[in-house]
Design an enzyme around this catalytic site. Structure first.
Site, PDB file in Angstrom:
ATOM      1  N   ARG B  65       0.813  -1.219   0.000  1.00 57.09           N
ATOM      2  CA  ARG B  65       0.000   0.000   0.000  1.00 57.09           C
ATOM      3  C   ARG B  65       0.847   1.269   0.000  1.00 57.09           C
ATOM      4  NH1 ARG B  65      -3.911  -1.344   4.290  1.00 57.09           N
ATOM      5  NH2 ARG B  65      -3.148  -3.397   3.758  1.00 57.09           N
ATOM      6  N   THR B  66       1.924   1.282   0.766  1.00 56.55           N
ATOM      7  CA  THR B  66       2.716   2.511   0.822  1.00 56.55           C
ATOM      8  C   THR B  66       3.353   2.802  -0.542  1.00 56.55           C
ATOM      9  OG1 THR B  66       3.181   2.097   3.150  1.00 56.55           O
ATOM     10  CG2 THR B  66       4.595   3.686   2.042  1.00 56.55           C
ATOM     11  N   LYS B  93      24.435  -7.187  -1.389  1.00 49.72           N
ATOM     12  CA  LYS B  93      24.797  -7.364  -2.795  1.00 49.72           C
ATOM     13  C   LYS B  93      26.064  -6.612  -3.169  1.00 49.72           C
ATOM     14  CE  LYS B  93      20.812  -9.153  -4.812  1.00 49.72           C
ATOM     15  NZ  LYS B  93      20.139  -9.350  -6.065  1.00 49.72           N
ATOM     16  N   ARG B 115      12.100   3.249   1.399  1.00 51.25           N
ATOM     17  CA  ARG B 115      11.672   2.296   2.432  1.00 51.25           C
ATOM     18  C   ARG B 115      12.883   1.403   2.678  1.00 51.25           C
ATOM     19  NH1 ARG B 115       7.195  -0.938   4.189  1.00 51.25           N
ATOM     20  NH2 ARG B 115       6.187   1.075   4.415  1.00 51.25           N
ATOM     21  N   HIS B 143       7.890   6.325  10.327  1.00 53.83           N
ATOM     22  CA  HIS B 143       7.108   6.156   9.103  1.00 53.83           C
ATOM     23  C   HIS B 143       6.237   7.411   9.026  1.00 53.83           C
ATOM     24  CE1 HIS B 143       5.021   4.583   5.811  1.00 53.83           C
ATOM     25  NE2 HIS B 143       4.578   3.429   6.284  1.00 53.83           N
TER      26      HIS B 143
END
Lengths: 428, 320
Positions: B65-66, B93, B115, B143
């Site tokens: 949703r965000t 990575k 995020r 948040h």
């Protein structure tokens, strides 16, 4: 740089805490050893005027990380040795948490060989307690001791298993060596990256409980009481640890401990901006902890001042706070930091400070250094106690720059570092 | 129409968290969001403020949703949106977060919506690049847009947060939503009560501007708003409480508990909901629930944030 045999240091304030000496006089070093102290007029081709300066036994640091083998891009024994003499240290003790770990005689000999080649400071080394520092099987402590290990530690990780620690302490008692411990019970929060408290809550970072340090320290002291072996607690950081050590000493337990400059100067408030230069293990604690540690130094509960010099690459420290490695590089400014933390606020004086940085650390690892008595090795640090300067991490001899003290204004500058009768560092 | 834009000038080119914002700044974002709300109800759901701008959704953690909300918000303001999802943390990575962002920046992007699993990651990014950074959730830290949409929703229903009693229930310790909510709600004049077992409370929680309760039954009767956090099953391995069943018995928002609540209690949840665990279905779908309104309001709030940070960046550039 003078590398001859004889040096006459004139008219300095000679402080030799091991022998209760604090007087203005001259010091003559001949053939690498302290030859005479007093009002001297020896014929000498190298004379150092130390008027207004302190003549101290060479500083000794029982806790440094020179990263070789394995992470030579962060530091090598050569670059670390140069950083050491620039900080006034004539002897340092390397920790075994390299890659691979220093856990056998060959690797002890390797460190010594690299140090001899570097020809800067005396480099001692502690061996790992367990093979690969995994905390499960004892390493060949006896053979490492024969190769020159001055003590044993799995530094970076405390021995979690109490039965392994019991075996290590018993075995060490046979060798009459010191077992040094990074006290941290990982069962109480192994993912922590900063002190557990208000700041970790606000920043949303996993915390390290002060009790994790105190529980392991307390456990070890109970074992040491029963077994009877020399035990050294590394970089203690909490008021609770101070209390435990104080009580143990009152009971006559053979325990010693060290502190690091950052635990006397910085708190977890510094992490507000997630600056990873403040990420260190054990973590920065609170003002109350700093007060307790400083008080313990005044009382004599703390046995020595170390640096826990832990260099890391800028690129590693530029990561997220969770991902960045722990550590502060501070060898080159440690003396000034200790002056700021302890002398400037009037907690101790110069002879007391130098005791904590010379003969006291020497006695923990049992090396015959840290004094300027006649016949001692010619390890001398000349300090200008009043010189003010700004710390510039960019100019460190260390390969790394992870130093939160960059741009700090401090006092007390190392002017010259003489190792075994040779000037190995000169600020000029 | 942007309300009260003449009395206040927004200065932040990043939105990293709500802890550092003033009440005036928080209210300004909410006022700005009000001006954007009607765009979503028009037949042409687009306005031009970010035309020619590029917004990157840089998501290192799962989110539906965000991510979609930010993407829609950006496109409704006519920005180009680039989706960049990467499950692993940057370090695993080999490429660092900063390297990734600098590469994106080299392609000419204007805003990064980040995020990330690590607390402080958005702040780290903001120090390293010139583009605007909007924190879409960093570790357990903050948040901010979720909390903004929460307070926006409350304000819409009550006109103001002043004097309201708000309970936040559940895993406070690991909740970035709770942290942002605490700052936003208390700054806007509400009283916040944290509810949950002590194992889900962070250390020194009493030093925060909140009160703490372990008794849902006592709290339910006196609050005006209740914000139910999601139980994070992935953390159950850590034994933070004995069983889901026991948790639900003590802290679930049930029909029975609702019967003792104020009749106009506002029920909120940041989603996704575990129906029957932290909240019973009838309550989640009931008259007091504003859960879906929160989602709608999220769009307006995120439009406001994207608009404001880009404006601040443009003003700073002009200032140079």
């Amino acid at each position: 740089m003078y590398t001859g045999n004889n040096i006459l240091i004139k008219n300095g304030r000679l402080i030799d805490p091991a022998n209760n000496v604090d007087q203005i006089c001259d010091l003559f070093i001949k053939d690498g050893y302290v030859s005479e102290i007093g009002q001297l007029d020896n014929d000498c081709d190298h004379v150092i005027d130390a008027t207004g300066k302190i003549i101290s036994p060479g500083l000794i640091d029982v806790h440094v990380h020179f990263r070789e083998p394995g992470d030579e891009e962060e530091e090598t024994i050569a670059s670390g040795s140069m950083a050491a003499v620039a900080g006034g240290f004539t002897s340092v003790v390397c920790m075994p948490n390299t890659k691979p770990a220093v856990d056998d005689a060959t690797s002890i000999e390797f460190v010594h060989r690299m140090a001899r080649q570097a020809r800067k400071t005396f480099v001692y080394v502690m061996g790992a307690i367990t093979q690969g520092r995994k905390g499960t099987d004892l390493a060949e402590m006896g053979l490492m001791q024969k190769a020159g290990a001055v003590g044993f530690t799995d530094d970076g990780a405390g021995i979690q298993d109490a039965s392994i620690m019991t075996r290590a302490l018993k075995y060490a008692s046979m060798l009459d060596t010191v077992v040094s411990q990074h006290c941290q019970d990982l069962s109480l929060g192994s993912s922590g990256v900063m002190n557990s408290g208000y700041n970790s809550t606000v920043l949303g970072l996993p915390g390290m409980d002060p009790l994790a340090e105190e529980m392991m320290l307390w456990r070890d002291i109970q074992l040491v009481k029963r077994i009877g072996v020399r035990y050294h607690a590394q970089h203690i950081s909490t008021a609770g640890s101070v209390k435990i050590i104080r009580e143990a000493k009152q009971q006559g337990v053979p325990v010693t401990c060290e502190v690091s400059p950052h635990h006397l100067l910085l708190t977890d408030d510094c992490i507000y901006e997630y600056d990873t230069n403040y990420k260190v293990n054990p973590p920065l604690r609170t003002k109350a902890d700093i007060a307790a540690l400083r008080e313990a130094i005044k009382e004599g509960v703390i046995d020595c001042l170390a640096t826990d010099h832990a260099p890391h690459l800028k690129s590693e420290k530029e990561l997220e706070f969770l991902a960045a490695p722990f550590g502060i590089a501070s060898l080159e400014c440690a003396l000034s930091l200790y002056v700021k933390a302890l002398i400037e606020p009037g907690i101790i004086d110069w002879p007391q400070l130098l005791a904590l940085m010379t003969h006291k650390p020497a006695s923990i690892i049992r090396i015959e250094k840290g004094t300027l008595a006649k016949g001692s090795i010619g390890d001398v640090t000349i300090i200008d106690p009043d010189a003010e300067y700004t710390i510039n991490a960019e100019k460190f001899y260390s390969k790394s720059r992870n130093c939160p003290y960059h741009n700090w204004n401090v006092r007390a500058k190392v002017e010259r570092t003489i190792v075994a009768g040779e000037v190995r560092y000169s600020a000029d | 129409m942007i309300r009260s834009s003449n009395k206040f000038k927004w200065r932040h080119k990043h939105l990293l968290g709500l802890r550092e914002l003033t009440r005036e700044e928080l209210e300004f974002i909410l006022d700005t969001a009000e001006g954007f709300e009607n765009i979503s109800t028009r037949s042409v759901k687009k306005a031009p403020p970010l035309r020619g701008k590029v917004v990157v959704n840089l998501f290192f953690e799962d989110s539906t949703r965000t991510r979609i909300s930010f993407g829609l918000a950006a496109s409704r303001l006519s920005a180009d949106v680039v989706e960049f999802t990467k499950k692993s943390s940057s370090v695993s990575k080999g490429e660092t977060l900063i390297d990734t962002a600098r590469n994106l920046e080299a392609m000419g992007i204007d805003t990064i919506v980040l995020r990330h699993g690590a607390g402080g990651a958005a702040r780290l990014l903001s120090r390293s690049i010139d583009a605007c950074v909007v924190n879409a959730g960093d570790g357990f830290n903050e948040h901010p847009t979720q909390a903004l949409l929460d307070v926006y929703t409350i304000r819409k229903h009550r006109g103001s947060l002043d004097g309201l009693k708000i309970a936040i229930v559940g895993d406070i310790s690991h909740s970035r939503v709770a942290r942002s909510n605490i700052w936003a709600m208390t700054k806007l004049g509400a009283e916040v009560i944290l509810v949950g077992p002590p194992t889900l409370m962070p250390s020194k929680v009493n030093d925060l501007p909140v009160t703490v309760s372990y008794d849902m039954d006592e709290v339910i009767e006196k609050v005006d708003v209740i914000n139910m956090l999601r139980i994070q099953f992935e953390r159950m391995g850590g034994n933070l409480f004995p069983t889901i069943r026991e948790y639900a018995r003590f802290f679930s928002l049930t029909v029975d508990r609702m019967a003792r609540a104020k009749s106009d209690l506002i029920v909120m949840h940041p989603g996704p909901i575990n129906r029957g665990v932290e909240i019973e279905s009838e309550v989640a779908d009931g008259n007091n629930s504003v859960i879906l309104q929160q989602v709608s309001n999220g769009l307006a709030v995120r439009m406001a944030v994207l608009y404001l940070v880009n404006q601040a960046a443009a003003n700073k550039a002009k200032g140079k």
